[in-house]
Design a protein around this motif. Structure first.
Motif: not given
Lengths: 485, 104
Positions: A131, A139, A174, A180, B42-43, B46, B49-50, B54, B60-62, B65, B68-69, B72, B75-76
Motif C-alpha cells: 500500500f 501521488i 478495503f 487481514y 472511504m479511507l 477502512v 475495519s482494520l 486488529s 498489532a499489525a492492523g 497499518f 500508515f493509511v 498517506i 499526503a494525498e
C-alpha cells in the motif's frame, strides 16, 4: 522485531535512490538547476549498479525487515528494470519542458521518488508495504499529470487521475483490510499458510484488491481514465506513467496472487482471463479510430495490458513472460512517447495529421518512429514480437487456447492503426507547412531515441540473454518455489 | 440485554456502511471537493475495519497499518487540494461535470 544492519546493506540500492531524491530537492534550493538531470541520472545509475547481481549467491530472493520486503534475485531484476525505465524517460524530460516554456525543477525529485514507490510496490511481501509503495508511486504520478498547471488539459488530467486513482485505492485498501481480517496477518507468505478459500469474505476481499490493481494497470472495466490522463500529461512523463508504473503494478499483482494463493482460485482466474480478453479486443478496436497519437497509444496500452494479464493468468511460465513483456514494453513505449514529445510544443501538436510527410523531411525521425510502432504492433524481428510471442506461448501451454487466438486476432487489428501512422509519415503530403523547428533536434532526446531504437532491434534479434536471466531468477528463488511455483 | 452489547460485528457493519456511503458519494456528487471528502470517508471506513480486525486477532499489525493509511491520506490530501486549486485558478469552477476537454 529488531533492527538488523544486514537488512540495511541489502536495501542499499533503495537507500541510494532515497538519498538522490533528497539531494535533488536540496540542490534545487542551492540553485544548481543545470545539474539536476545529471544528478538524477547519476543516482539512478548508481542504484542500478548497486542492484546488479554480481556474486553467484545473488540469484536467490532475500527477504529483509522481518519478511516485509524482498531483495536480491527477481527483486533486483525488477529494481533494475524500473530504474532503466526512469533513466530512459530522463533523456526526454528537460528538452520537452524547455520547449513548452515551463521549466519545472521539481520533476527530477518527483521522478526519483516515484521510482522508489514502484520498487517498494513490486518487491513487497506485506500488504502494508504494498500500500505504501502504491501510494508513493501514485501521488508522484498525480503530480506529474498536473505538472503544467497553466494548461487546462493538464489540470483536467491531473484531477481525473487523482479522483479516480484514490477511489480505486479506497477499494484496494478495503480489500486488504478484509484479507487481514480473514488471515490475521499482513504478510503474503504467512497468508498462503491459511486456507482462505472457504471464508465468506475471501472472494470480496480479493475482488476489491483486484479492482485496485486493475485500475492501476488500466485493464478493461477500469480503463476509462487512461486516454484522458495520457493526453493531458506532459508527453515524456506520460510515457513513464504508461510503462514503469504498469510494470510495477503487474509484478506486484503477480507476486500477490502467486504468493498468497498456492492454487489460484478458479473464479479469480476467470476474472483475469475475461478482463484480459476484453481489454485486448476493446483497446485495439477503439485505438483504430483515434486521431490523436497520445490517445492512440493510450488505447494501445489498454490492449497491451490485456496481453500481459493473459500472461498473469498462465502460471509460472506466464509470469516469466509477463516480466519480459513489461521490460520490452518499457523500452519501446518510452521511445514512442519520447518521439511524440519531440514533435510537440502545444497540446494539439500530437494529432496524427501533424506527422504527415515527416518521414521524408526528417528521415531518422521517421525511421525511429517506425521501429517503435512496428515493435508495438508485434512485427518480427523487433522486440515487441518476441515478448508477445512468449505471452501467447505461455497462454497456449496452460491451455487457454481461445483466449490466445482472440489475442492474436486482436493484435492483427492492432497492426492496422500502427501502420496507418507509418503510412501518414511516408505517403501523405503535409498540408500545412510547418515552419517552426519541429521535431526537436536537441542532443539528449536524440541520443535517447537512438539508444531505445537500438535496444528494440537488439532485443528482437537476441532476446535470450534477458529472457534466460529472468528464467534463471525463477529457478533460484526459494520463496516463490515455496508458494506454489 | 445481550443484543445491546457491542461486538466486532457492529463495528464492521458501521465500517461497511461508511464505505458504501463514501463510494456512493463519489459516484453521485459533482463538486470535486465533496468527491474528495467522500474518498476520505472511504479511507476512514477502512481504518475502522482494520482496527476492529486488529482487536479481533489480538495482534498489532492492523493497528500499525492504520497509521500508515492516515499519513498517506494526509499526503494525498495535499496533492489533491493543490490540483483542485490549480484547476480553480484556470476555470473558476470545480464541477466535475464541466470537465470535458477530452472526448473520444
Amino acid at each position: 522485531m529488531q533492527f538488523n544492519i544486514q537488512d540495511l546493506i541489502q536495501t542499499m540500492p533503495l537507500v541510494m535512490l532515497l538519498v538522490t531524491g533528497l539531494l535533488l530537492m536540496l540542490s534545487d534550493a542551492f540553485n544548481l538547476r543545470s545539474l539536476l538531470p545529471w544528478l538524477a541520472g547519476l543516482g539512478l545509475t548508481a542504484s542500478l549498479v548497486l542492484a546488479l547481481p554480481l556474486q553467484p549467491g545473488d540469484q536467490a530472493i532475500v527477504p529483509v525487515y522481518n519478511n516485509m520486503f524482498l531483495t536480491g534475485g527477481l527483486a533486483s531484476f525488477v529494481h533494475i528494470a524500473l530504474c532503466l525505465g526512469a533513466l530512459f524517460s530522463l533523456f526526454f524530460i528537460q528538452d520537452f519542458f524547455q520547449r513548452a516554456g515551463k521549466v519545472v525543477d521539481e520533476i527530477y525529485a518527483i521522478l526519483v521518488f516515484s521510482v522508489i514507490g514502484m520498487i517498494m510496490l513490486a518487491n513487497s511481501n506485506d500488504l502494508a508495504v504494498t500500500f505504501i509503495g502504491l501510494e508513493t508511486m501514485s501521488i508522484c504520478l498525480y503530480v506529474m499529470a498536473a505538472l503544467l498547471k497553466t494548461r487546462q488539459s493538464s489540470n483536467e488530467a491531473g484531477l481525473k487521475y487523482f479522483l479516480l486513482g484514490s477511489f480505486a485505492t479506497g477499494f484496494l485498501l478495503f480489500g486488504m483490510s478484509m484479507l487481514y481480517g480473514i488471515t490475521g496477518t499482513t504478510q503474503f507468505t504467512l497468508m498462503s499458510q491459511t486456507d482462505m478459500s472457504g471464508n465468506i469474505l475471501f472472494l470480496p476481499a480479493v475482488l476489491f484488491i483486484l479492482i485496485g490493481f486493475l485500475f492501476k494497470v488500466s485493464a478493461f472495466p477500469f480503463h476509462n481514465w487512461t486516454p484522458d490522463v495520457y493526453q493531458g500529461t506532459p508527453t515524456p512523463l506520460a510515457g513513464f506513467m504508461a510503462t514503469a508504473s504498469k510494470t510495477a503494478s503487474f509484478i506486484a499483482l503477480g507476486m500477490f496472487l502467486h504468493q498468497t494463493m498456492p492454487v489460484l482460485d478458479e473464479k479469480i482466474f476467470w476474472i483475469l482471463v475475461g478482463s484480459a480478453v476484453i481489454s485486448m479486443v476493446y483497446g485495439n478496436i477503439v485505438a483504430a479510430r483515434q486521431t490523436n497519437l497520445k490517445r492512440l497509444l493510450a488505447y494501445s496500452s489498454i490492449a497491451h495490458t490485456g496481453y500481459v494479464l493473459l500472461g498473469l493468468a498462465s502460471g509460472k511460465e506466464g509470469f516469466i513472460a509477463v516480466i519480459f513483456y513489461a521490460f520490452i514494453y518499457t523500452i519501446m513505449n518510452v521511445g514512442a512517447f519520447g518521439l511524440i514529445g519531440m514533435n510537440e510544443i502545444e497540446e494539439e501538436d500530437a494529432e496524427v495529421s501533424r506527422w504527415n510527410g515527416i518521414g521524408l523531411r526528417k528521415p531518422w525521425f521517421g525511421v525511429a518512429m517506425s521501429v517503435f510502432l512496428f515493435s508495438l504492433a508485434g512485427i518480427p524481428p523487433l522486440a515487441g514480437f518476441m515478448s508477445k510471442y512468449q505471452v501467447f506461448f505461455a497462454a497456449v501451454r496452460s491451455e487457454l487456447y481461445v483466449a490466445a487466438i482472440i489475442g492474436v486476432l486482436a493484435s492483427v487489428v492492432g497492426a492496422y492503426y500502427y501502420i496507418r501512422v507509418i503510412v501518414n509519415m511516408y505517403f501523405t503530403k503535409s498540408e500545412t507547412e510547418t515552419s517552426h523547428a519541429l521535431p526537436s533536434c536537441a542532443m539528449s532526446p536524440t541520443i535517447g531515441v537512438f539508444v531505445l531504437a537500438a535496444l528494440t532491434l537488439a532485443l528482437g534479434i537476441f532476446p535470450s540473454p534477458v529472457y534466460t536471466w529472468i528464467e534463471s531468477l525463477f529457478q533460484g528463488s526459494g520463496m516463490l518455489a515455496m508458494a506454489g511455483f | 440485554m445481550e443484543f445491546l452489547q457491542v461486538n466486532p460485528f457492529h463495528y464492521l457493519t458501521v465500517a461497511a456502511a461508511m464505505f458504501t456511503i463514501g463510494a456512493l458519494g463519489v459516484l453521485t456528487r459533482r463538486n470535486a471537493i465533496v468527491v474528495f471528502m467522500c474518498i476520505e470517508l472511504m479511507l476512514n471506513a477502512v481504518n475502522l475495519s482494520l482496527v476492529t480486525f486488529s482487536n479481533m486477532h489480538n495482534n498489532a499489525a492492523g493497528s500499525m497499518f492504520v497509521f500508515f493509511v492516515m499519513v498517506i491520506a494526509a499526503a494525498e490530501a495535499v496533492v489533491g487540494l493543490a490540483i483542485i486549486i490549480a484547476l480553480f485558478r484556470n476555470r473558476q469552477d470545480v464541477d466535475i461535470n464541466n470537465m470535458n476537454i477530452f472526448k473520444w
